[in-house]
Design an enzyme around this catalytic site. Structure first.
Site, PDB file in Angstrom:
ATOM      1  N   ARG A   1     -25.008  13.272 -20.823  1.00 46.51           N
ATOM      2  CA  ARG A   1     -24.628  12.731 -21.810  1.00 46.51           C
ATOM      3  C   ARG A   1     -25.410  11.740 -22.503  1.00 46.51           C
ATOM      4  NH1 ARG A   1     -19.187   9.798 -19.391  1.00 46.51           N
ATOM      5  NH2 ARG A   1     -18.691   9.359 -21.483  1.00 46.51           N
TER       6      ARG A   1
ATOM      7  N   CYS B   1     -21.867   2.105 -19.399  1.00 46.68           N
ATOM      8  CA  CYS B   1     -21.990   3.499 -19.108  1.00 46.68           C
ATOM      9  C   CYS B   1     -20.751   4.184 -19.795  1.00 46.68           C
ATOM     10  CB  CYS B   1     -21.364   3.506 -17.489  1.00 46.68           C
ATOM     11  SG  CYS B   1     -19.955   2.466 -17.295  1.00 46.68           S
TER      12      CYS B   1
END
Length: 279
Positions: free
Chosen positions: A176, A235
């Protein structure tokens, strides 16, 4: 925004035994709804109360604030009181994964100067050690918890991650970070200049945190300064970043949370996005 630093908790951020008199909190939660109160009622540590991460540890989502914004101080205080938690209580939280759900509550309480810790290894370690489980729905007497603001000593703003001298850590999975996949948020990639330190690497195969010295080497190898420089962690939505923040604390490094994290950053078209591996 308050810049007054609160007293630091005495208890370590991760513990292997539950102190006498501690409040036990079960935070088993999943974004897809596959875990929640029903999971808790199927078996939990004796005396543990359930706290819903989505309802009690986050405000309503929005593109401007992200998918799991920190709750307003009053709302968080009321949630703690419903869980039977009062000012000065020792709180031990756990989940059934690697601590990446329960770390949200532990970090929030520690950010306010309260004594809170993650139960290392969580439910898996408890049952592996012969610990019993109960199925009752624990409903404690309400606690008394004082609302306190999330100060600038514990949280950061997007502009600080974009323009400041801070070291910015991306706690998401490496793919990611690189922008190879993005299953949830509007754009793939990472904050320009951020370094990749996936939270999953903080624990061993049994879900227990690595020794402090190993964590310190891990962060240093990724480019995190250990000399007291400002560190900002994000995050996807401000949940698993708290796992990195607890690991940083174990390593002797203080960090701040970017609450809106990538869900906030990627929703703002004015924010630049980087892709590819770390330089």
């Amino acid at each position: 925004m308050s810049t007054v630093e609160r007293p630091r908790p005495v208890i370590a951020p991760v513990v292997r035994t539950v102190p006498d008199g501690a409040r036990l909190v079960d935070i088993r939660w999943a974004l897809d709804g596959s875990k929640g109160r029903d999971t808790y009622l199927a078996g939990h540590l004796p005396g543990a109360v359930y706290v819903d991460l989505g309802a009690d540890l986050a405000a309503a989502p929005s593109p401007e604030r992200g998918r799991h914004p920190l709750p307003d101080p009053e709302a968080f205080a009321r949630g703690m009181e419903r869980a039977g938690i009062s000012d000065g209580d020792i709180v031990i939280a756990y989940d059934d994964a690697d601590g990446s759900q329960a770390s949200r509550l532990v970090w929030m309480l520690r950010a306010l100067g309260e004594e809170a810790a993650l139960l290392d290894g969580g439910l898996r370690a408890w049952t592996a050690g012969g610990g019993a489980l109960e199925t009752d729905d624990v409903r404690p007497e309400p606690g008394s918890f004082t609302p306190r603001p999330w100060g600038a000593d514990v949280i950061a703003q997007p502009d600080e991650a974009a323009d400041g001298p801070s070291t910015v850590i991306d706690a998401r999975a490496a793919e990611r970070y690189r922008g190879e996949t993005e299953p949830i948020d509007p754009r793939a990639g990472h904050i320009p200049g951020a370094i990749s330190v996936p939270y999953s690497g903080n624990v061993d195969a049994d879900g227990r945190f690595l020794p402090a010295a190993d964590l310190r080497r891990r962060f240093a190898a990724a480019g995190v300064s250990v000399d007291g420089s400002d560190v900002i962690v994000y995050c996807g939505s401000g949940v698993t970043a708290t796992h990195d923040l607890l690991a940083l604390e174990l390593a002797g490094i203080r960090g701040r949370l970017l609450p809106g994290s990538w869900s906030q950053w990627s929703a703002d078209p004015s924010r630049a996005v980087a892709t590819g591996p770390m330089p």
